[in-house]
Scaffold this motif. Structure first.
Motif, PDB file in Angstrom:
ATOM      1  N   THR A 111      32.311  45.230 143.409  1.00 51.66           N
ATOM      2  CA  THR A 111      33.612  44.768 143.876  1.00 51.66           C
ATOM      3  C   THR A 111      33.872  43.354 143.384  1.00 51.66           C
ATOM      4  O   THR A 111      32.950  42.629 142.986  1.00 51.66           O
ATOM      5  CB  THR A 111      33.715  44.782 145.415  1.00 51.66           C
ATOM      6  OG1 THR A 111      32.819  43.801 145.955  1.00 51.66           O
ATOM      7  CG2 THR A 111      33.391  46.146 145.981  1.00 51.66           C
ATOM      8  N   LEU A 125      40.527  40.264 139.408  1.00 52.48           N
ATOM      9  CA  LEU A 125      40.319  41.185 138.297  1.00 52.48           C
ATOM     10  C   LEU A 125      39.126  40.741 137.470  1.00 52.48           C
ATOM     11  O   LEU A 125      39.118  39.654 136.892  1.00 52.48           O
ATOM     12  CB  LEU A 125      41.566  41.251 137.415  1.00 52.48           C
ATOM     13  CG  LEU A 125      41.446  42.153 136.177  1.00 52.48           C
ATOM     14  CD1 LEU A 125      41.204  43.604 136.588  1.00 52.48           C
ATOM     15  CD2 LEU A 125      42.684  42.047 135.299  1.00 52.48           C
ATOM     16  N   LEU A 129      35.629  46.192 134.766  1.00 49.39           N
ATOM     17  CA  LEU A 129      36.560  47.307 134.908  1.00 49.39           C
ATOM     18  C   LEU A 129      36.592  48.136 133.633  1.00 49.39           C
ATOM     19  O   LEU A 129      36.517  49.370 133.677  1.00 49.39           O
ATOM     20  CB  LEU A 129      37.956  46.794 135.250  1.00 49.39           C
ATOM     21  CG  LEU A 129      39.064  47.845 135.357  1.00 49.39           C
ATOM     22  CD1 LEU A 129      38.719  48.934 136.370  1.00 49.39           C
ATOM     23  CD2 LEU A 129      40.396  47.181 135.712  1.00 49.39           C
ATOM     24  N   ALA A 141      38.749  52.894 139.516  1.00 52.93           N
ATOM     25  CA  ALA A 141      38.786  51.765 140.440  1.00 52.93           C
ATOM     26  C   ALA A 141      39.837  51.980 141.513  1.00 52.93           C
ATOM     27  O   ALA A 141      40.871  52.621 141.270  1.00 52.93           O
ATOM     28  CB  ALA A 141      39.075  50.463 139.694  1.00 52.93           C
ATOM     29  N   VAL A 179      42.166  49.518 143.848  1.00 51.89           N
ATOM     30  CA  VAL A 179      42.587  48.128 143.763  1.00 51.89           C
ATOM     31  C   VAL A 179      43.588  47.816 144.859  1.00 51.89           C
ATOM     32  O   VAL A 179      44.556  48.562 145.056  1.00 51.89           O
ATOM     33  CB  VAL A 179      43.223  47.826 142.381  1.00 51.89           C
ATOM     34  CG1 VAL A 179      43.610  46.363 142.282  1.00 51.89           C
ATOM     35  CG2 VAL A 179      42.273  48.206 141.254  1.00 51.89           C
ATOM     36  N   VAL A 192      46.465  45.382 145.876  1.00 50.76           N
ATOM     37  CA  VAL A 192      47.398  44.453 145.257  1.00 50.76           C
ATOM     38  C   VAL A 192      48.530  44.164 146.230  1.00 50.76           C
ATOM     39  O   VAL A 192      48.659  44.795 147.268  1.00 50.76           O
ATOM     40  CB  VAL A 192      47.979  45.059 143.961  1.00 50.76           C
ATOM     41  CG1 VAL A 192      46.891  45.305 142.943  1.00 50.76           C
ATOM     42  CG2 VAL A 192      48.747  46.354 144.255  1.00 50.76           C
ATOM     43  N   TRP A 239      47.154  49.785 148.337  1.00 55.26           N
ATOM     44  CA  TRP A 239      46.108  50.376 147.507  1.00 55.26           C
ATOM     45  C   TRP A 239      46.710  51.215 146.392  1.00 55.26           C
ATOM     46  O   TRP A 239      47.610  52.024 146.624  1.00 55.26           O
ATOM     47  CB  TRP A 239      45.203  51.276 148.334  1.00 55.26           C
ATOM     48  CG  TRP A 239      44.298  50.563 149.286  1.00 55.26           C
ATOM     49  CD1 TRP A 239      44.413  50.514 150.650  1.00 55.26           C
ATOM     50  CD2 TRP A 239      43.124  49.823 148.953  1.00 55.26           C
ATOM     51  NE1 TRP A 239      43.384  49.777 151.189  1.00 55.26           N
ATOM     52  CE2 TRP A 239      42.574  49.341 150.176  1.00 55.26           C
ATOM     53  CE3 TRP A 239      42.477  49.519 147.751  1.00 55.26           C
ATOM     54  CZ2 TRP A 239      41.412  48.567 150.215  1.00 55.26           C
ATOM     55  CZ3 TRP A 239      41.329  48.744 147.795  1.00 55.26           C
ATOM     56  CH2 TRP A 239      40.800  48.279 149.007  1.00 55.26           C
ATOM     57  N   SER A 255      45.126  53.211 142.514  1.00 52.40           N
ATOM     58  CA  SER A 255      43.915  53.488 141.742  1.00 52.40           C
ATOM     59  C   SER A 255      44.168  53.179 140.275  1.00 52.40           C
ATOM     60  O   SER A 255      45.311  53.171 139.811  1.00 52.40           O
ATOM     61  CB  SER A 255      43.474  54.942 141.902  1.00 52.40           C
ATOM     62  OG  SER A 255      44.410  55.831 141.328  1.00 52.40           O
ATOM     63  N   MET A 309      46.765  40.641 142.384  1.00 53.78           N
ATOM     64  CA  MET A 309      45.632  40.424 143.290  1.00 53.78           C
ATOM     65  C   MET A 309      45.675  39.012 143.863  1.00 53.78           C
ATOM     66  O   MET A 309      45.390  38.800 145.050  1.00 53.78           O
ATOM     67  CB  MET A 309      44.319  40.664 142.547  1.00 53.78           C
ATOM     68  CG  MET A 309      44.110  42.080 142.060  1.00 53.78           C
ATOM     69  SD  MET A 309      42.500  42.254 141.246  1.00 53.78           S
ATOM     70  CE  MET A 309      42.765  43.785 140.342  1.00 53.78           C
ATOM     71  N   GLY A 333      41.801  42.571 145.622  1.00 57.95           N
ATOM     72  CA  GLY A 333      40.748  42.713 144.636  1.00 57.95           C
ATOM     73  C   GLY A 333      40.528  44.156 144.240  1.00 57.95           C
ATOM     74  O   GLY A 333      41.385  45.014 144.459  1.00 57.95           O
ATOM     75  N   MET A 334      39.352  44.405 143.662  1.00 56.43           N
ATOM     76  CA  MET A 334      39.087  45.748 143.136  1.00 56.43           C
ATOM     77  C   MET A 334      37.700  46.208 143.535  1.00 56.43           C
ATOM     78  O   MET A 334      36.775  45.416 143.712  1.00 56.43           O
ATOM     79  CB  MET A 334      39.222  45.759 141.613  1.00 56.43           C
ATOM     80  CG  MET A 334      38.134  44.980 140.889  1.00 56.43           C
ATOM     81  SD  MET A 334      38.309  45.089 139.082  1.00 56.43           S
ATOM     82  CE  MET A 334      36.667  44.518 138.587  1.00 56.43           C
ATOM     83  N   MET A 360      36.302  41.437 149.305  1.00 61.67           N
ATOM     84  CA  MET A 360      37.711  41.823 149.253  1.00 61.67           C
ATOM     85  C   MET A 360      38.455  41.508 150.548  1.00 61.67           C
ATOM     86  O   MET A 360      39.641  41.794 150.669  1.00 61.67           O
ATOM     87  CB  MET A 360      37.829  43.303 148.934  1.00 61.67           C
ATOM     88  CG  MET A 360      37.269  43.678 147.573  1.00 61.67           C
ATOM     89  SD  MET A 360      37.441  45.449 147.210  1.00 61.67           S
ATOM     90  CE  MET A 360      39.222  45.599 147.039  1.00 61.67           C
TER      91      MET A 360
END
Length: 287
Positions: free
Chosen positions: A155, A159, A164, A174, A176, A178, A197, A199, A231, A242-243, A268
């Motif tokens: 995690t 970014l 990734l 992933a 993510v 945002v 969320w 993907s 993010m 985050g991711m 996160m």
């Protein structure tokens, strides 16, 4: 620099998932809290500069700048999408984008296709089991993913492009968090949205990341800079983002996958991801 990472929320009841290690704020995180207001102001300016009508992207502009020559961000109102895609599961409520992302990733990489219930039933079951119905935190999403035969391998609060790209290259994906301004076509100039969320399923022939957005049911290509900015805005506005990189659990049982994945998501924050403000998008039409 990101605002303070909030302490991870208490794990769900033992009958739901295996217990996971809890994280407490560090001295550095406490110190960063004092700068939260300044960071928020900086990111607000970044947002205004980056996404104003007709604005381009400069590699030196603002925090999180990536690459030598990133592509210009689309104009507000000029959202580019690849249109509806049967593999993009549309969320059925304002708050269940996390469950939608978990089901999509489970269908792609995990055990989702072997389950005999509909995608809508899967979403409802995940939301009921792992959340309070008000959204999905990173910890809760990691538990959903474990339930769907997946594990979180890494995690990041922002970014991490190299990680990734490496994950996508070997067939992973992933999830993510945002700010929904990234994907919400109703966003107006200077506005921010909600923690949300999506993907990341891969990259297109122009090197842009392909997002599956459950709020609109579309695939959306975005460049790395815009994804990184969204993010940053999520952290400034919602105190989380985050991711998480996701791969198949490869036969690891749900309790072990939940425990191992849950230890990785504290970076996160503890914010609940929900959806965009375009509530008219949501319905019960998902299969």
């Amino acid at each position: 620099m990101h605002p303070a990472r909030d302490a991870q929320r208490t794990a769900p009841a033992p009958e739901k998932v295996a217990a996971v290690a809890e994280s407490k704020p560090t001295a550095l995180q406490a110190e960063q809290a004092a700068d939260a207001y300044a960071v928020e102001q900086a990111v607000q300016q970044l947002w205004a500069n980056r996404f104003a009508q007709g604005a381009g992207v400069s590699p030196q502009e603002g925090p999180g700048a990536l690459g030598a020559n990133p592509e210009p961000a689309p104009e507000i109102g000029g959202w580019e999408t690849e249109g509806s895609d049967a593999s993009v599961l549309k969320q059925t409520k304002q708050t269940n984008c996390g469950a939608a992302v978990a089901v999509m990733l489970g269908n792609d990489l995990g055990t989702g296709k072997t389950q005999s219930v509909s995608d809508t039933q899967k979403m409802d079951a995940l939301e009921s089991r792992f959340t309070d119905g008000k959204g999905t935190s990173p910890h809760e999403l990691s538990n959903m993913l474990a339930n769907q035969g997946l594990k979180v391998t890494q995690t990041s609060a922002g970014l991490d492009k190299d990680s990734l790209d490496a994950t996508l290259a070997r067939g992973g994906k992933a999830a993510v968090m945002v700010d929904s301004c990234l994907v919400d076509p109703t966003t107006k100039e200077g506005e921010t949205g909600l923690a949300h969320w999506v993907s990341v399923e891969g990259k297109d022939d122009q090197g842009r990341y392909l997002l599956k957005d459950p709020s609109t049911g579309t695939r959306i290509p975005v460049d790395a800079q815009r994804l990184a900015d969204s993010m940053e805005i999520s952290w400034a506005k919602h105190k989380g983002g985050g991711m998480m990189l996701v791969e198949s659990a490869n036969g690891i049982g749900e309790p072990q996958a939940a425990a191992e994945s849950g230890q990785k998501v504290a970076s996160m924050g503890n914010t609940d991801g929900v959806g965009s403000r375009a509530q008219a998008n949501f319905g019960r039409e998902s299969s």
